[in-house]
Scaffold this motif. Sequence first.
Motif, mmCIF file in Angstrom:
data_model
loop_
_atom_site.group_PDB
_atom_site.id
_atom_site.type_symbol
_atom_site.label_atom_id
_atom_site.label_comp_id
_atom_site.label_asym_id
_atom_site.label_seq_id
_atom_site.Cartn_x
_atom_site.Cartn_y
_atom_site.Cartn_z
ATOM 1 N N ASP A 18 0.840 -1.524 -0.053
ATOM 2 C CA ASP A 18 0.096 -0.177 -0.157
ATOM 3 C C ASP A 18 0.896 1.208 0.055
ATOM 4 O O ASP A 18 0.461 2.322 -0.721
ATOM 5 N N VAL A 19 1.881 1.139 0.829
ATOM 6 C CA VAL A 19 2.786 2.566 0.839
ATOM 7 C C VAL A 19 4.274 1.992 1.050
ATOM 8 O O VAL A 19 4.440 0.935 1.534
ATOM 9 N N ALA A 20 5.257 2.636 0.509
ATOM 10 C CA ALA A 20 6.761 2.409 0.465
ATOM 11 C C ALA A 20 7.345 3.714 1.252
ATOM 12 O O ALA A 20 7.018 4.794 0.987
ATOM 13 N N ALA A 21 8.266 3.470 2.103
ATOM 14 C CA ALA A 21 9.255 4.401 2.528
ATOM 15 C C ALA A 21 10.567 4.036 2.073
ATOM 16 O O ALA A 21 11.101 2.688 2.602
ATOM 17 N N THR A 22 11.057 4.821 1.344
ATOM 18 C CA THR A 22 12.398 4.404 0.823
ATOM 19 C C THR A 22 13.044 5.439 0.442
ATOM 20 O O THR A 22 12.843 6.790 0.357
ATOM 21 N N TYR A 23 14.472 5.350 -0.150
ATOM 22 C CA TYR A 23 15.252 6.388 -0.615
ATOM 23 C C TYR A 23 15.251 6.215 -2.205
ATOM 24 O O TYR A 23 15.097 5.214 -2.798
ATOM 25 N N ALA A 24 15.234 7.520 -2.682
ATOM 26 C CA ALA A 24 15.281 7.530 -4.115
ATOM 27 C C ALA A 24 16.277 8.628 -4.786
ATOM 28 O O ALA A 24 16.551 9.482 -4.161
ATOM 29 N N MET A 25 16.934 8.304 -5.894
ATOM 30 C CA MET A 25 17.600 9.399 -6.740
ATOM 31 C C MET A 25 16.910 9.543 -8.097
ATOM 32 O O MET A 25 16.798 8.379 -8.860
ATOM 33 N N GLY A 26 16.865 10.724 -8.500
ATOM 34 C CA GLY A 26 16.116 10.844 -9.872
ATOM 35 C C GLY A 26 14.566 10.775 -9.800
ATOM 36 O O GLY A 26 14.054 10.479 -8.849
#
Length: 323
Positions: free
Chosen positions: A144-152
Motif C-alpha cells: 500500500d505504501v513504501a518508505a524508501t530512498y530515491a535518486m532521480g
Amino acid sequence: MQLVPVSLTYFLEVARTGSVSEAALTLNVAPSAISRQITKLEAGLGVPLFVRHPRGMTVTDAGSRLLAHARRSEAESAALLDELRTGRGADVRSVTVACSEGFARRVVPAAMAAFRGEHPDVTFRLDIVPRQEATRRVAEGIADVAATYAMGPQHDVRVECAVVIPVAAIVPLGHALAGRERITLEELCAYPLALGSSGTSQRELFDIGVQLEGLTARPALVCDALAPQYEFVRSGGGIALVGDLGDLDEGASTDGVAYVRVDHPVFRQREAQIQTMLGRRLPWAATQFTELLVSMLPGRSSQLSGGARPRSDPGRSPRPAGR
C-alpha cells in the motif's frame, strides 16, 4: 476468480516478465493463447503495446500508460474480492508497507505503534526490501505504501512526501570524532570504513564525493545490512554511514554509538520518500497511516528551507529525488 479481464491479466504478466513464454509458464497457459490476447488487445486499442525484441518484449509509451491502469485495476479488484469473500467489507483494516532497512529501524515501526495506539483493530505487514523493490511493490499494488530512498525522477509512483536526509557517520563511543557536530569526507576517509555495496544509493554518492575530492577510500567491511555494520562499529572495527532518520536526535544511549553529521553536498542528491500507487484510491487505514508516516518523516516541517515537499500531483512526474 478474477475481476480483471483475461487480456489485461496476460498483458500484465508479459509486461512483468518481458516474455510471452515466461508469462505462459507463470499463468500455466499456452504461449499462443497469450499472443492471441495481446494481438487482440493491440488491435482493439489501435496502438502497439510492446516492442518485440529477439529475446523479449518491452512496453511502448502507450503500453506504459495501460500498465499503470492495469496495475490499479488488479490491486483494487484483489481488495474487493477479499472483502467479498471475508464478508468484512469496510471493516477490513490491514496495511502492507514496504521499506528499505534504514526506515525499518525506527521511523516505520514507531509510526505503526502510534497508529495502533489510536486504531488497535488495524494490522500491519512490514516487508524490508531494497529501495528499488519497495518502489516496485507499490507501483504494482503489492504494498500500500513504501518508505524508501530515491535518486532521480520517480515516474511509476505517487510521491506523497520527499525529504533530503543528511548522512551521519556512526562512530564508537569515546572515538576521537565522537562529540563533533560535523566532519568532512577527508576526515572520514582517514579511518577504516564499513560501507554498503556499490548498488546502494548511499555508496554510489559516497564514491562520487570521494572521486570529486580526489580522496582514497578502502572499505574495511562491505555489507548492505545495518545490524552487522553497527556491531562492527561498536566492536571498534571502524566507522559506518547511515541516513539520519532521527538517529542524531536519539543519541548514543539506545545504540551504544555516537553519530556525527558528514558535511558534503553530494549527499543532497538523495531523498527519503513516502510513495503510494499512482491513481489508486487507498483504503481508509492505508490513507490515514500514510498521512501519519509523512508527518513523522524527519525534516518534514522544513519546507521553508527546501528540505521537504508535499505529495505530488498524480498527473506530473516528481522532481529529481535520492537509499
